[in-house]
Design an enzyme around this catalytic site. Structure first.
Site, mmCIF file in Angstrom:
data_model
loop_
_atom_site.group_PDB
_atom_site.id
_atom_site.type_symbol
_atom_site.label_atom_id
_atom_site.label_comp_id
_atom_site.label_asym_id
_atom_site.label_seq_id
_atom_site.Cartn_x
_atom_site.Cartn_y
_atom_site.Cartn_z
ATOM 1 C CB SER A 1 -0.858 0.090 1.381
ATOM 2 O OG SER A 1 -2.023 -1.149 1.096
ATOM 3 C CD GLU B 1 -6.362 -0.712 -9.075
ATOM 4 O OE1 GLU B 1 -5.773 -1.709 -9.052
ATOM 5 O OE2 GLU B 1 -6.217 0.164 -9.947
ATOM 6 C CB THR C 1 -3.151 -8.694 -11.812
ATOM 7 O OG1 THR C 1 -3.289 -8.816 -10.574
ATOM 8 C CG2 THR C 1 -4.438 -9.292 -12.586
#
Lengths: 418, 364
Positions: free
Chosen positions: A149, A395, A177
């Protein structure tokens, strides 16, 4: 104006995507979950052809005003619906299979980054390949072992070789990803975040396009995950990986400012509601299945009664429906703001943290309510329970998004509210 | 196309109602609560904002057209000021709106001009009954057909301004369905009971009502001889309740946020601590989420979309949960100070709990 009417464009898009989700995704969803590593080429090829025919450059629309293309100026007059369309499509595709949605070609976070912060020349150069004969995926590499983060703490280095005018990248990126599909399975690219100066913090961070097959960039690990197993998650190791000077996204003149970093962070205002949409597709899948399983077993849900008259299962279902609908409206409002170029850092974070909670709770409760059936791999409830959790993590975790929302609400900087 | 912004006219209304809420209502709300009465002048000022009047077409004495969306925007602002005063200002709507929505032409012509053309007057409606599992669709108060009349019997509670009302709508069970009947003051058999003593909204006079074979002419059945579909009224009550919950929650939320930014503990403001900041983020998100649910249900009401039967219900129960959570947080964030009546958060928390049982006290 306050209106909740779906536009015709959204309606039509939904019809198409629903067909794909029902006929191309659901029939293979269990098989792909049980056979990690198998690539859904049928779906990928179909989507490539379909999106190409629709003339969609990628699933990610071009943000206007950034890079100011002539096309962008023309569009200015009428509010775009691009993100609204995307949110609806992503919700349906994720209803089909959230992992397969992440395998959708011509898009991905890599091309989103190019769209968001590339110069017109860079967009032309890197996005052209999305339009070729063969499907192409792109990916984004931000996270490092010590920087999740807190992505201003990244250590991956980019050094300019003055002689050759090449950037030399060194470091290791994790949790990418679709990295394998972008880098090995198709001829795509990965956008890598690296720092020009580790001491400079955010100001030193830039993003670089690393094209498939670039020497010195190697996929070194494939993760095995709780859910969304059809979507690969990999580690990229960069060892003296050389990329051309013009592969640094954005203009090189902005060095020594945090503009580049901020630009990259702003793409989250666009992508967070889209992740919310994906999570809510999974939540809807689980809730619909739960209701139909209960109905088959003679459980009726009575709406409109005072709570004191409801059974516990009725209360649960009504609560889930309310959570799901309100979360979807938060998401639609956030993408509507993106389309209408309204600042939406707060709304984007809110939609994401809410949807992350909602999809987690709904899928957990669905498994619980169905008891031994919920626990069985004969049904999809347990799969959606596993697929759901990632939406509260990637996200921006639910906690990071709470921080961001709270800063926006209270008018605090990152320093004032850590 | 989706849209999430009030139009210009709606924004103007929001602005004037907000000024009234922030200034007039907030100046008076604590005294009103402690004294158990809303000053008449304050109600009159709120009435003059013309929220109900703008919902009624010119043919019936008003100057607009009913828009649930617009009314919901106004209701949120009113409840942001004070719930009891909001309900007082909106009370004539309990009588006028059912007539506007499902009344016969004759009923509209007879009653609406008298309400919307003049000053605020205590018209009202009686729906709620004193049962733990009270259900508006299964009333204990009965209506029986006898010749040219309906005969009403039963008990009602929480009827705003019942003691002063010139006329009211009484809801009763007619052969298994809920129907409204227009009942004038001092009809034989109608007795106003004691004032209800409640957890919240002390400023709003609520009364019990005793109906002992109250005879009303058949023409007074809402909608005329054929009656009406009660769901239209119930949906409007639910959406109104949800909007009031959102406004009330926002009052507590904004107050607690400002307090948290100003209250220092262990070297930083409490808003700078994640335990408080996360609460604020979650509450802000829930308020917005429920506001959107409410707007959507109101929009469906205006568009005549059938889905509204469910949406209005979800909005109502969702907002009732949300407002309890948010107003509880308000007290919690202020800590010991929140428990003291010098601050308004305890009042908002008591009112917050009321939203789950006060559907039927307002309409949009």
């Amino acid at each position: 104006m306050i209106s909740f009417e779906k536009s015709k464009a959204v309606d039509q898009m939904e019809t198409v995507v629903q067909t794909v989700a029902e006929n191309m995704m659901r029939p293979v969803t269990r098989h792909l979950d049980e056979n990690e590593g198998e690539i859904p080429w049928d779906y990928i090829s179909f989507m490539h052809t379909a999106l190409k025919q629709m003339g969609a450059a990628s699933l990610v629309p071009e943000p206007e005003g950034n890079g100011a293309s002539e096309k962008g100026e023309k569009k200015e007059k009428r509010a775009s619906q691009s993100y609204q369309l995307m949110a609806h499509s992503i919700e349906w595709l994720s209803w089909g299979d959230a992992g397969m949605y992440l395998c959708t070609p011509r898009g991905g976070l890599g091309s989103a980054a190019v769209e968001a912060s590339g110069t017109p020349e860079q967009k032309k150069k890197f996005l052209a390949r999305l339009n070729g004969d063969k499907p192409v995926l792109t990916a984004m590499a931000i996270t490092e072992a010590q920087a999740g983060s807190d992505n201003s703490a990244i250590q991956c280095r980019a050094v300019l070789d003055e002689k050759t005018k090449e950037w030399v990248l060194n470091g290791e990126k994790i949790f990418i990803t679709a990295g394998l599909k972008a880098f090995e399975d198709t001829d795509g690219f990965i956008v890598v975040w690296a720092t020009l100066d580790p001491e400079a913090g955010r100001a030193g961070i830039r993003s670089f396009v690393v094209e498939a097959g670039t020497p010195g960039a190697i996929i070194t690990k494939k993760e095995h995950k709780l859910g969304i197993r059809v979507s690969d998650t990999v580690t990229l190791t960069l060892e003296d990986c050389r990329v051309p000077y013009e592969n640094m996204l954005g203009s090189p003149e902005i060095e020594k400012s945090t503009k580049g970093f901020k630009g990259a962070m702003q793409t989250f205002n666009v992508t967070r509601p889209l992740v919310a949409a994906s999570g809510l597709g999974v939540a809807r899948a689980a809730l619909e299945e739960l209701k139909s399983m209960l109905e088959e077993r003679g459980v009726e849900i009575r709406y409109g009664l005072p709570r004191q008259k409801l059974t516990n299962i009725e209360r649960e279902i009504i609560d889930m429906e309310r959570m799901l609908r309100s979360s979807w409206l938060l998401t639609i409002k956030a993408v509507w703001m993106s389309d209408n170029k309204k600042p939406n850092a707060k709304e984007a974070a809110m939609s994401k943290l809410h949807a992350g909670d909602v999809v987690t709770k709904i899928t957990q409760r669905a498994v619980e309510i169905m008891g031994p059936l919920g626990f069985s791999r004969e049904f999809l409830l347990e799969k959606w329970f596993r697929d759901a959790k990632i939406n509260d993590i990637y996200e921006g975790t639910g906690q990071i998004n709470r921080l961001i929302a709270a800063r926006q609400i209270l008018g605090y900087s990152g320093k004032e509210l850590r | 196309m989706y849209g999430f912004e009030p139009n210009e006219e709606q924004q103007m209304l929001i602005d004037v109602v907000r000024r009234y809420a922030e200034k007039d209502m907030r100046d008076a709300h604590r005294d009103a609560e402690e004294e158990g009465e809303v000053p008449k002048a304050l109600i009159e000022k709120g009435w003059e904002l013309g929220i109900l009047q703008a919902s009624v077409p010119a043919d019936y004495g008003g100057f607009g057209e009913r828009s649930a969306v617009t009314s919901v925007l106004a209701a949120e602002e009113l409840a942001f000021g004070d719930l009891a005063i909001a309900l007082a200002v909106m009370a004539p709507g309990l009588f006028a709106l059912p007539i506007l929505l499902v009344g016969s032409e004759e009923q509209k012509k007879n009653y609406l001009p008298g309400i919307v053309e003049g000053e605020w007057q205590p018209c009202t409606a009686a729906l709620i009954e004193y049962e733990f599992d009270f259900d508006a669709n299964e009333l204990s108060t009965t209506a029986k057909e006898e010749g040219d009349e309906y005969v009403l019997s039963g008990e009602k509670r929480y009827v705003p301004y019942a003691a002063d009302a010139e006329a009211m709508i009484i809801y009763a069970n007619l052969d298994g369905v809920t129907q409204g009947f227009i009942v004038e003051k001092s009809t034989d058999g109608l007795t106003v009971g004691e004032r209800d003593m409640t957890l919240g909204v002390h400023a709003l006079p609520l009364y019990g009502l005793h109906l002992d074979n109250v005879r009303v002419p058949k023409a007074n059945r809402l909608g005329g001889a054929e009656g009406h579909d009660f769901i239209h009224i119930l949906n409007s009550m639910r959406v109104a309740n949800a909007a009031l919950s959102v406004g009330l929650a926002r009052a507590s939320y904004e107050y607690a946020n400002e307090y948290a930014k100003d209250r220092e503990v262990l070297g930083s403001m409490i808003a700078q601590k994640q335990s408080i900041a996360f609460m604020i983020a979650e509450n802000g998100t829930e308020i917005e989420a429920n506001r959107l649910l409410t707007w959507e249900a109101a929009w469906q009401l205006d568009e005549g979309i059938e889905e509204v039967d469910k949406s209005a219900y979800l909005a109502e129960v969702g907002a009732a949960d949300m407002v309890m959570q948010v107003t509880d947080s308000g007290v919690q964030i202020l800590g010991g100070h929140g428990y003291i009546r010098e601050h308004p958060v305890e009042l908002w928390m008591r009112n917050g709990r009321s939203m789950a049982m006060l559907t039927g006290l307002a309409m949009v």
